[in-house]
Design an enzyme around this catalytic site. Sequence first.
Site, PDB file in Angstrom:
ATOM      1  N   HIS A  83       0.957  -1.229   0.044  1.00 22.41           N
ATOM      2  CA  HIS A  83      -0.021  -0.056  -0.025  1.00 22.41           C
ATOM      3  C   HIS A  83       0.916   1.236   0.070  1.00 22.41           C
ATOM      4  O   HIS A  83       0.389   2.315  -0.110  1.00 22.41           O
ATOM      5  CB  HIS A  83      -0.979  -0.139   1.198  1.00 22.41           C
ATOM      6  CG  HIS A  83      -0.568   0.321   2.399  1.00 22.41           C
ATOM      7  ND1 HIS A  83      -0.182  -0.696   3.312  1.00 22.41           N
ATOM      8  CD2 HIS A  83      -0.273   1.348   3.312  1.00 22.41           C
ATOM      9  CE1 HIS A  83       0.330  -0.006   4.569  1.00 22.41           C
ATOM     10  NE2 HIS A  83       0.113   1.254   4.387  1.00 22.41           N
ATOM     11  N   ASP A 107       0.082  -7.847   1.540  1.00 14.29           N
ATOM     12  CA  ASP A 107       0.395  -6.288   1.530  1.00 14.29           C
ATOM     13  C   ASP A 107       2.142  -6.206   1.615  1.00 14.29           C
ATOM     14  O   ASP A 107       2.741  -5.809   2.447  1.00 14.29           O
ATOM     15  CB  ASP A 107      -0.160  -5.558   2.755  1.00 14.29           C
ATOM     16  CG  ASP A 107       0.188  -4.296   2.746  1.00 14.29           C
ATOM     17  OD1 ASP A 107       0.468  -3.610   1.883  1.00 14.29           O
ATOM     18  OD2 ASP A 107      -0.228  -3.366   3.580  1.00 14.29           O
ATOM     19  N   GLY A 126       2.376   6.236   9.022  1.00 11.99           N
ATOM     20  CA  GLY A 126       3.712   6.633   8.497  1.00 11.99           C
ATOM     21  C   GLY A 126       4.743   5.554   9.121  1.00 11.99           C
ATOM     22  O   GLY A 126       5.706   5.430   8.467  1.00 11.99           O
ATOM     23  N   SER A 169       4.196   2.378   8.407  1.00 13.70           N
ATOM     24  CA  SER A 169       3.818   1.250   7.368  1.00 13.70           C
ATOM     25  C   SER A 169       4.886   1.080   6.513  1.00 13.70           C
ATOM     26  O   SER A 169       5.674   1.925   6.132  1.00 13.70           O
ATOM     27  CB  SER A 169       2.646   1.782   6.408  1.00 13.70           C
ATOM     28  OG  SER A 169       1.428   1.491   6.862  1.00 13.70           O
ATOM     29  N   GLY A 170       5.153  -0.186   6.181  1.00 12.79           N
ATOM     30  CA  GLY A 170       6.240  -0.607   5.215  1.00 12.79           C
ATOM     31  C   GLY A 170       7.599  -0.992   5.906  1.00 12.79           C
ATOM     32  O   GLY A 170       8.352  -1.575   5.528  1.00 12.79           O
TER      33      GLY A 170
HETATM   34  N1  ARG Z   1      -1.099   1.608   7.442  1.00 10.57           N
HETATM   35  C1  ARG Z   1      -0.517   2.777   8.367  1.00 10.57           C
HETATM   36  C2  ARG Z   1       0.653   3.324   7.420  1.00 10.57           C
HETATM   37  O1  ARG Z   1       0.385   3.661   6.310  1.00 10.57           O
HETATM   38  C3  ARG Z   1       0.031   2.353   9.597  1.00 10.57           C
HETATM   39  C4  ARG Z   1      -0.214   0.954   9.863  1.00 10.57           C
HETATM   40  C5  ARG Z   1      -0.117   0.856  11.331  1.00 10.57           C
HETATM   41  N2  ARG Z   1      -1.444   1.349  11.878  1.00 10.57           N
HETATM   42  C6  ARG Z   1      -1.699   1.027  13.390  1.00 10.57           C
HETATM   43  N3  ARG Z   1      -2.810   1.491  13.485  1.00 10.57           N
HETATM   44  N4  ARG Z   1      -0.984   0.336  14.034  1.00 10.57           N
HETATM   45  O2  ARG Z   1       1.601   3.888   7.744  1.00 10.57           O
END
Ligand code: ARG
Length: 257
Positions: free
Chosen positions: A72, A118, A210, A212-213
Amino acid sequence: MSPVTCLVAPLLLLIATTSVPGQAKAADVSRIIGGEFAGPGQFPHQVSLQLKGRHHCGGSLISDTMIVTAAHCTKDQNPSQMKAIVGTNDLSAGNGQVLGLSQFIIHPQYNPQSQDFDMSLIRLSSPVPIGGAVKTIQLAEADSNYAADTMATISGFGAINQNLQLPNRLKYAQVQLWSRDYCNSQNIPGLTDRMVCAGHPSGQVSSCQGDSGGPLTVEGKLFGVVSWGFGCGAKGRPAMYTYVGALRSWIKQNANV
Ligand code: ARG
């Protein structure tokens, strides 16, 4: 609105600044995702993916030409508009190396609705010298598994509070791997075999927008990739990580690592 948060940093920041007025209280900083600031060179595999000059996502260096991140983070993006910064724990210090990107390899089964598969690989335009504050991380073995409650380490330049404030400085925290059964029983819908869930008993330690990844490591190996969650750090609520062990052979085929 769905509580599922998988949006990348800048977009979420926009939503945050329009829907959450006011300043972050000092207490929020340690309360929401917890952990600590990393020292120089402490996470030499950590990558900041920058979109048009702003932190967008995390990543992990797995060879001198390849980064692993979340699908993503690269979906609908062009490698020419993104850069990777490595070798720094402070994005405002200007001491990192800025790397050009030449290719995104998104997992062909990535499903943006469910966040299944993902994962994305990123090829660097040219090899980065390994050494000092820049090192690769070893990948967990195929189908590797740990007992429930095994401690894992997460790190990232993501949000440090509910206002989704980005700190520029790298943070890290310890979380526990939670069992699939436990997470299913906590009503986490759609946990697939390509995901692992991890959390903290207090609920006050979590990855956030932030991050993520970026990496979740166990015993110094990359075991998970920050993928999605429900808000950040709500009690009993785990965050979801792409399970490296399930995608190990795909990584081998496509990154030759
Ligand atoms: N998907 C989110 C990103 O793009 C963060 C993922 C982690 N989210 C969470 N609520 N623990 O950075």
